[in-house]
Scaffold this motif. Structure first.
Motif, PDB file in Angstrom:
ATOM      1  N   PHE A  86       6.122  -7.021 -43.417  1.00 45.60           N
ATOM      2  CA  PHE A  86       6.014  -5.876 -42.380  1.00 45.60           C
ATOM      3  C   PHE A  86       6.404  -4.642 -43.103  1.00 45.60           C
ATOM      4  N   PRO A  87       5.833  -3.351 -42.666  1.00 43.95           N
ATOM      5  CA  PRO A  87       6.296  -2.005 -43.344  1.00 43.95           C
ATOM      6  C   PRO A  87       7.990  -2.172 -43.083  1.00 43.95           C
ATOM      7  N   GLN A  88       8.551  -1.397 -44.164  1.00 41.16           N
ATOM      8  CA  GLN A  88       9.923  -1.205 -44.038  1.00 41.16           C
ATOM      9  C   GLN A  88      10.355   0.162 -43.203  1.00 41.16           C
ATOM     10  N   GLY A  89      11.375   0.481 -42.352  1.00 37.74           N
ATOM     11  CA  GLY A  89      11.680   1.463 -42.043  1.00 37.74           C
ATOM     12  C   GLY A  89      10.852   2.186 -40.868  1.00 37.74           C
ATOM     13  N   ARG A  90       9.909   1.766 -40.351  1.00 37.57           N
ATOM     14  CA  ARG A  90       8.995   2.433 -39.231  1.00 37.57           C
ATOM     15  C   ARG A  90       8.450   1.423 -38.406  1.00 37.57           C
ATOM     16  N   CYS A  91       7.827   1.711 -37.419  1.00 37.16           N
ATOM     17  CA  CYS A  91       7.250   0.603 -36.485  1.00 37.16           C
ATOM     18  C   CYS A  91       5.691   0.636 -37.071  1.00 37.16           C
ATOM     19  N   MET A  92       5.019  -0.355 -36.570  1.00 38.77           N
ATOM     20  CA  MET A  92       3.557  -0.514 -37.034  1.00 38.77           C
ATOM     21  C   MET A  92       2.517   0.222 -36.124  1.00 38.77           C
ATOM     22  N   ALA A  93       1.532   0.467 -36.766  1.00 41.90           N
ATOM     23  CA  ALA A  93       0.423   0.927 -36.004  1.00 41.90           C
ATOM     24  C   ALA A  93      -0.195  -0.101 -35.419  1.00 41.90           C
ATOM     25  N   GLU A  94      -1.153  -0.112 -34.382  1.00 40.95           N
ATOM     26  CA  GLU A  94      -1.731  -0.799 -33.652  1.00 40.95           C
ATOM     27  C   GLU A  94      -2.628  -1.829 -34.522  1.00 40.95           C
ATOM     28  N   THR A  95      -3.680  -1.260 -35.678  1.00 40.49           N
ATOM     29  CA  THR A  95      -4.225  -1.918 -36.433  1.00 40.49           C
ATOM     30  C   THR A  95      -3.332  -2.739 -37.426  1.00 40.49           C
ATOM     31  N   GLU A  96      -2.166  -2.438 -37.572  1.00 47.80           N
ATOM     32  CA  GLU A  96      -1.284  -3.234 -38.656  1.00 47.80           C
ATOM     33  C   GLU A  96      -0.749  -4.602 -37.829  1.00 47.80           C
ATOM     34  N   TRP A  97      -0.340  -4.360 -36.577  1.00 48.60           N
ATOM     35  CA  TRP A  97       0.184  -5.610 -35.739  1.00 48.60           C
ATOM     36  C   TRP A  97      -0.951  -6.481 -35.540  1.00 48.60           C
ATOM     37  N   ARG A  98      -2.122  -5.869 -35.179  1.00 46.96           N
ATOM     38  CA  ARG A  98      -3.303  -6.756 -34.727  1.00 46.96           C
ATOM     39  C   ARG A  98      -3.728  -7.394 -36.079  1.00 46.96           C
ATOM     40  N   SER A  99      -3.550  -7.006 -37.468  1.00 50.12           N
ATOM     41  CA  SER A  99      -3.903  -7.588 -38.378  1.00 50.12           C
ATOM     42  C   SER A  99      -3.025  -8.885 -38.805  1.00 50.12           C
ATOM     43  N   PHE A 100      -1.760  -8.949 -38.232  1.00 42.61           N
ATOM     44  CA  PHE A 100      -0.885  -9.973 -38.499  1.00 42.61           C
ATOM     45  C   PHE A 100      -1.030 -10.997 -37.536  1.00 42.61           C
ATOM     46  N   GLY A 101      -1.962 -11.054 -36.448  1.00 41.39           N
ATOM     47  CA  GLY A 101      -2.282 -11.822 -35.590  1.00 41.39           C
ATOM     48  C   GLY A 101      -1.512 -11.775 -34.313  1.00 41.39           C
ATOM     49  N   ILE A 102      -1.070 -10.494 -33.973  1.00 36.12           N
ATOM     50  CA  ILE A 102      -0.482 -10.345 -32.863  1.00 36.12           C
ATOM     51  C   ILE A 102      -1.351  -9.688 -31.832  1.00 36.12           C
ATOM     52  N   THR A 103      -1.532 -10.640 -30.643  1.00 34.25           N
ATOM     53  CA  THR A 103      -2.834 -10.312 -29.855  1.00 34.25           C
ATOM     54  C   THR A 103      -2.196  -9.814 -28.277  1.00 34.25           C
ATOM     55  N   MET A 104      -2.614  -8.793 -28.022  1.00 31.62           N
ATOM     56  CA  MET A 104      -2.278  -8.182 -26.640  1.00 31.62           C
ATOM     57  C   MET A 104      -3.436  -7.512 -26.337  1.00 31.62           C
ATOM     58  N   SER A 105      -3.597  -7.012 -24.935  1.00 29.63           N
ATOM     59  CA  SER A 105      -4.404  -6.370 -24.454  1.00 29.63           C
ATOM     60  C   SER A 105      -4.279  -4.708 -25.059  1.00 29.63           C
ATOM     61  N   ARG A 106      -5.269  -3.970 -24.725  1.00 36.63           N
ATOM     62  CA  ARG A 106      -5.116  -2.621 -25.411  1.00 36.63           C
ATOM     63  C   ARG A 106      -4.237  -1.933 -24.606  1.00 36.63           C
ATOM     64  N   GLY A 107      -3.514  -0.722 -25.337  1.00 35.77           N
ATOM     65  CA  GLY A 107      -2.599   0.234 -24.891  1.00 35.77           C
ATOM     66  C   GLY A 107      -0.984  -0.148 -25.063  1.00 35.77           C
ATOM     67  N   TRP A 108      -1.030  -1.141 -26.038  1.00 38.16           N
ATOM     68  CA  TRP A 108       0.795  -1.566 -26.308  1.00 38.16           C
ATOM     69  C   TRP A 108       0.987  -0.824 -27.861  1.00 38.16           C
ATOM     70  N   GLU A 109       2.087  -0.393 -27.438  1.00 38.14           N
ATOM     71  CA  GLU A 109       2.724   0.555 -28.690  1.00 38.14           C
ATOM     72  C   GLU A 109       4.029  -0.391 -29.257  1.00 38.14           C
ATOM     73  N   HIS A 110       4.180  -0.628 -30.449  1.00 34.33           N
ATOM     74  CA  HIS A 110       5.201  -1.038 -31.144  1.00 34.33           C
ATOM     75  C   HIS A 110       6.324   0.022 -31.413  1.00 34.33           C
ATOM     76  N   TYR A 111       7.279  -0.179 -30.454  1.00 31.16           N
ATOM     77  CA  TYR A 111       8.071   1.232 -30.481  1.00 31.16           C
ATOM     78  C   TYR A 111       9.429   1.053 -31.094  1.00 31.16           C
ATOM     79  N   ASP A 112       9.830  -0.151 -31.479  1.00 36.25           N
ATOM     80  CA  ASP A 112      11.283  -0.390 -31.757  1.00 36.25           C
ATOM     81  C   ASP A 112      11.536  -1.769 -32.315  1.00 36.25           C
ATOM     82  N   HIS A 113      12.558  -2.042 -33.145  1.00 35.35           N
ATOM     83  CA  HIS A 113      12.985  -3.412 -33.718  1.00 35.35           C
ATOM     84  C   HIS A 113      14.134  -3.908 -33.011  1.00 35.35           C
ATOM     85  N   HIS A 114      14.319  -5.124 -32.550  1.00 33.68           N
ATOM     86  CA  HIS A 114      15.460  -5.696 -32.202  1.00 33.68           C
ATOM     87  C   HIS A 114      16.573  -5.878 -33.286  1.00 33.68           C
TER      88      HIS A 114
END
Length: 176
Positions: A86-114
């Motif tokens: 994962f990129p460090q120090g920032r949230c991922m763009a949709e193309t990034e998280w989808r490229s890692f195999g995370i699958t959700m319908s359109r419109g989701w935003e990676h906005y924070d880390h736990h």
């Protein structure tokens, strides 16, 4: 609410819906080779192999959705080995998280880390978002803008408080 049925009490309520169309909207339109596109990666890490992405996809867990008056939210728990790419120090763009195999319908935003668990990613989507296009309802745009302004104001206050605390600590250190 765009297909989501929210119920409960308090600021957050549970959102109950089908499996959010994951099976209907696979990542076929964003190939593994698109890893990191759209946003420059913070570190040089080789793109994961397709077999690795498939294994991660099989091991990824999606929470039930919950919502407030503007967004619906969900946590995505990924295998710990995935965190290393994962990129460090920032949230991922949709193309990034989808490229890692995370699958959700359109419109989701990676906005924070736990913070306690690096392998738990936090996602949000504006209520009423079209799951096929990712388009938000025009009536919600104003609510989103107000929420973002509130968050920016809180962040400014937090920064001022931190600066004031630092100034007081330095002042106390200089007095002793």
């Amino acid at each position: 609410l765009g297909g989501s049925v929210c119920f409960g009490s308090g600021r957050f309520a549970m959102a109950m819906e089908d499996l959010d169309m994951e099976a209907e909207l696979p990542n076929q339109d964003i190939p593994v080779g698109a890893w990191g596109t759209g946003v420059a990666p913070d570190v040089s890490v080789a793109a994961p192999q397709p077999s690795q992405v498939q294994a991660w996809t099989d091991e990824t867990d999606y929470s039930e959705k919950y919502c407030d008056d503007v967004y619906e939210y969900r946590r995505v728990t990924v295998p710990r080995a995935m965190v290393a790419v994962f990129p460090q120090g920032r949230c991922m763009a949709e193309t990034e998280w989808r490229s890692f195999g995370i699958t959700m319908s359109r419109g989701w935003e990676h906005y924070d880390h736990h913070s306690p668990e690096a392998n738990v990613l936090l996602f949000r989507r504006v209520l009423g978002t079209d799951p096929k296009t990712g388009s938000i309802p025009p009536a919600m745009a104003e609510k989103v803008a107000r929420r973002e302004a509130e968050i920016a104001e809180l962040e400014q206050k937090r920064q001022r408080m931190m600066q004031e605390q630092l100034r007081r600590q330095e002042q106390m250190a200089n007095e002793f």
